[in-house]
Design a protein around this motif. Structure first.
Motif, PDB file in Angstrom:
ATOM      1  N   THR A   1       0.831  -1.196   0.000  1.00 62.38           N
ATOM      2  CA  THR A   1       0.000   0.000   0.000  1.00 62.38           C
ATOM      3  C   THR A   1       0.869   1.251   0.000  1.00 62.38           C
ATOM      4  OG1 THR A   1      -1.681  -1.153   1.296  1.00 62.38           O
ATOM      5  CG2 THR A   1      -1.797   1.239   1.257  1.00 62.38           C
ATOM      6  N   ALA A   2       0.662   2.114  -0.978  1.00 65.94           N
ATOM      7  CA  ALA A   2       1.368   3.393  -1.035  1.00 65.94           C
ATOM      8  C   ALA A   2       0.360   4.512  -0.816  1.00 65.94           C
ATOM      9  CB  ALA A   2       2.063   3.568  -2.384  1.00 65.94           C
ATOM     10  N   VAL A   3       0.415   5.124   0.357  1.00 60.94           N
ATOM     11  CA  VAL A   3      -0.391   6.325   0.593  1.00 60.94           C
ATOM     12  C   VAL A   3       0.454   7.485   0.067  1.00 60.94           C
ATOM     13  CG1 VAL A   3      -1.551   7.751   2.311  1.00 60.94           C
ATOM     14  CG2 VAL A   3      -1.466   5.270   2.605  1.00 60.94           C
ATOM     15  N   SER A   4       0.170   7.903  -1.139  1.00 59.46           N
ATOM     16  CA  SER A   4       1.079   8.800  -1.851  1.00 59.46           C
ATOM     17  C   SER A   4       0.979  10.246  -1.394  1.00 59.46           C
ATOM     18  CB  SER A   4       0.834   8.714  -3.354  1.00 59.46           C
ATOM     19  OG  SER A   4      -0.514   9.038  -3.656  1.00 59.46           O
ATOM     20  N   MET A   5      -0.200  10.686  -0.956  1.00 58.86           N
ATOM     21  CA  MET A   5      -0.360  12.060  -0.512  1.00 58.86           C
ATOM     22  C   MET A   5      -1.467  12.164   0.518  1.00 58.86           C
ATOM     23  SD  MET A   5      -1.533  15.523  -2.592  1.00 58.86           S
ATOM     24  CE  MET A   5      -0.022  15.744  -3.512  1.00 58.86           C
ATOM     25  N   ILE A   6      -1.216  12.962   1.539  1.00 60.68           N
ATOM     26  CA  ILE A   6      -2.248  13.310   2.516  1.00 60.68           C
ATOM     27  C   ILE A   6      -2.268  14.830   2.637  1.00 60.68           C
ATOM     28  CG2 ILE A   6      -3.010  13.183   4.910  1.00 60.68           C
ATOM     29  CD1 ILE A   6      -1.662  10.494   5.168  1.00 60.68           C
ATOM     30  N   ARG A   7      -3.435  15.410   2.477  1.00 57.75           N
ATOM     31  CA  ARG A   7      -3.618  16.840   2.732  1.00 57.75           C
ATOM     32  C   ARG A   7      -4.429  16.994   4.010  1.00 57.75           C
ATOM     33  NH1 ARG A   7      -4.816  18.579  -3.551  1.00 57.75           N
ATOM     34  NH2 ARG A   7      -2.616  18.879  -4.120  1.00 57.75           N
ATOM     35  N   VAL A   8      -3.875  17.729   4.944  1.00 53.81           N
ATOM     36  CA  VAL A   8      -4.512  17.920   6.242  1.00 53.81           C
ATOM     37  C   VAL A   8      -4.894  19.392   6.355  1.00 53.81           C
ATOM     38  CG1 VAL A   8      -4.339  17.574   8.731  1.00 53.81           C
ATOM     39  CG2 VAL A   8      -3.000  16.126   7.172  1.00 53.81           C
ATOM     40  N   GLU A   9      -6.201  19.647   6.425  1.00 53.53           N
ATOM     41  CA  GLU A   9      -6.691  21.022   6.455  1.00 53.53           C
ATOM     42  C   GLU A   9      -7.523  21.274   7.712  1.00 53.53           C
ATOM     43  OE1 GLU A   9      -8.306  22.390   2.568  1.00 53.53           O
ATOM     44  OE2 GLU A   9      -8.084  20.283   1.975  1.00 53.53           O
ATOM     45  N   THR A  10      -7.660  22.529   8.062  1.00 50.94           N
ATOM     46  CA  THR A  10      -8.553  22.869   9.166  1.00 50.94           C
ATOM     47  C   THR A  10     -10.007  22.663   8.736  1.00 50.94           C
ATOM     48  OG1 THR A  10      -8.527  25.184   8.441  1.00 50.94           O
ATOM     49  CG2 THR A  10      -6.997  24.561  10.184  1.00 50.94           C
ATOM     50  N   ARG A  11     -10.825  22.274   9.708  1.00 51.97           N
ATOM     51  CA  ARG A  11     -12.249  22.079   9.397  1.00 51.97           C
ATOM     52  C   ARG A  11     -12.911  23.397   9.023  1.00 51.97           C
ATOM     53  NH1 ARG A  11     -16.952  22.351  12.182  1.00 51.97           N
ATOM     54  NH2 ARG A  11     -15.894  22.828  14.152  1.00 51.97           N
ATOM     55  N   LEU A  12     -12.531  24.463   9.704  1.00 51.46           N
ATOM     56  CA  LEU A  12     -13.060  25.791   9.408  1.00 51.46           C
ATOM     57  C   LEU A  12     -11.981  26.646   8.779  1.00 51.46           C
ATOM     58  CD1 LEU A  12     -15.018  26.469  12.736  1.00 51.46           C
ATOM     59  CD2 LEU A  12     -15.909  25.568  10.576  1.00 51.46           C
ATOM     60  N   LYS A  13     -12.353  27.565   7.947  1.00 49.73           N
ATOM     61  CA  LYS A  13     -11.385  28.412   7.259  1.00 49.73           C
ATOM     62  C   LYS A  13     -10.669  29.316   8.262  1.00 49.73           C
ATOM     63  CE  LYS A  13     -11.111  31.861   3.536  1.00 49.73           C
ATOM     64  NZ  LYS A  13      -9.992  31.213   2.876  1.00 49.73           N
ATOM     65  N   HIS A  14      -9.349  29.395   8.105  1.00 50.54           N
ATOM     66  CA  HIS A  14      -8.592  30.260   9.009  1.00 50.54           C
ATOM     67  C   HIS A  14      -8.722  31.726   8.571  1.00 50.54           C
ATOM     68  CE1 HIS A  14      -5.185  31.108   6.288  1.00 50.54           C
ATOM     69  NE2 HIS A  14      -5.238  29.843   5.935  1.00 50.54           N
ATOM     70  N   PRO A  15      -8.415  32.658   9.463  1.00 49.04           N
ATOM     71  CA  PRO A  15      -8.577  34.077   9.135  1.00 49.04           C
ATOM     72  C   PRO A  15      -7.746  34.499   7.934  1.00 49.04           C
ATOM     73  CG  PRO A  15      -8.217  33.775  11.499  1.00 49.04           C
ATOM     74  CD  PRO A  15      -7.979  32.446  10.850  1.00 49.04           C
TER      75      PRO A  15
END
Length: 254
Positions: A240-254
Motif C-alpha cells: 500500500t502506497a499512501v502517496s499524498m495526505i492533505r490535512v486542512e482545518t475544518r473551518l477556514k482560518h482568518p
C-alpha cells in the motif's frame, strides 16, 4: 456480521515501528518535533536536526522521555552541513529506514525579498529537501520510507508567499517523480501537505495565545495532527502506497 470471521479478515496488516531508524530534518520544533516524539514513542530510534541549540535540547529531552533519540544543530542551506548531519546520523543510527524531510523557513513575496534572503530561502526550502532525500535514499534498503512534508501553499498559491509557493509546488512535483523512481526498490515516498498549522514558524503574526485561540476554534491545526498523518503512512503494509495526505482545518482560518 458473522462473529466467526477471524480478525485477520477484519483489518489490514498494521506493521510495527518498533526498532525502526528515522532521520528527521527540522525535528526540533513544530511538525518535525511532533513526528519525532510520536515515532520515538512507538519504538523507533530517531535522529533529528535543527538550527537552534535550545530547541534541540528541548526536543531531545521530550523524545527521551518516551523513547530513544539524538540530534545535532545544523544549517541545511549549506552543503557541508547536510553532509555533517548525515555523518552524525550514520554514527547514531547506522542505515536509516525512515526519512522525514521537513526542515523549512518562512519565505514571502519575491519583490519584498533581498537577493541574499532569496538564495537562503530556496536553499533551505527546496535544494536541501532534494539533497537530504538523496542522502537518505542512498542509505536505504528495501522496506524503507521517505516522507516529504510539503504545504497546502502549493495548492492555495496565495499572494505574498510566492517564494514559499515555488518551493512547495516543486516538492509536490518532486514527490511524484521520486515515487516512481524508487518504487521498484521498495522505498516508498509519501507527501504530506499541511494546511495552517501552529508552530513558531507562524511568529510573529500568530503569537502563542492567538494560536491557542485558533486551534480551539478549529481554524488552525496542531503539529501533532500532522504527526498522526505521518504515523498513518508508516503503518501501512508494503503493498500500500499512501502517496499524498492533505490535512486542512475544518473551518477556514482568518
Amino acid at each position: 456480521m458473522n462473529g466467526n470471521i477471524p480478525m485477520t479478515d477484519a483489518h489490514t496488516e498494521y506493521p510495527s515501528l518498533q526498532g525502526r531508524k528515522a532521520v528527521i530534518t527540522g525535528g526540533t520544533t513544530g511538525i518535525g518535533r511532533a513526528i519525532a516524539i510520536l515515532l520515538a514513542g512507538e519504538g523507533a530510534r530517531v535522529f533529528i536536526c535543527g538550527r537552534t541549540p535550545e530547541h534541540l535540547d528541548d526536543a531531545l529531552r521530550r523524545i527521551r522521555e518516551v523513547g530513544e533519540g539524538d540530534g545535532v544543530n545544523v544549517d541545511l542551506s549549506r552543503r557541508e552541513e547536510v553532509d555533517r548531519f548525515f555523518a552524525k546520523a550514520d554514527d547514531y543510527l547506522g542505515r536509516p529506514d525512515i526519512a522525514v524531510i521537513n526542515a523549512a523557513v518562512p519565505a514571502g513575496a519575491l519583490e519584498d525579498t533581498s537577493e541574499d534572503e532569496l538564495y537562503y530561502q530556496t536553499a533551505t526550502d527546496l535544494t536541501a529537501y532534494l539533497a537530504c532525500t538523496r542522502k537518505a535514499a542512498r542509505r536505504m534498503a528495501a522496506g524503507s520510507d521517505v516522507i516529504l512534508i510539503g504545504s497546502m501553499s502549493a495548492v492555495s498559491q496565495s499572494p505574498g508567499s510566492s517564494i514559499y509557493v515555488a518551493a512547495k509546488a516543486g516538492i509536490e512535483g518532486f514527490a511524484v517523480a521520486l515515487r516512481k523512481e524508487l518504487s521498484e526498490k521498495d522505498i516508498k515516498v509519501g507527501l504530506i501537505e499541511p494546511g495552517f498549522t501552529g508552530a513558531d514558524f507562524q511568529y510573529p503574526d500568530y503569537p502563542p495565545e492567538k494560536q491557542v485561540e485558533l486551534i480551539n476554534g478549529h481554524r488552525m491545526l496542531r503539529s501533532e495532527d500532522i504527526a498522526v498523518a505521518a504515523h498513518f503512512m508508516l503503518r501501512q503494509p508494503r503493498r500500500t502506497a499512501v502517496s499524498m495526505i492533505r490535512v486542512e482545518t475544518r473551518l477556514k482560518h482568518p
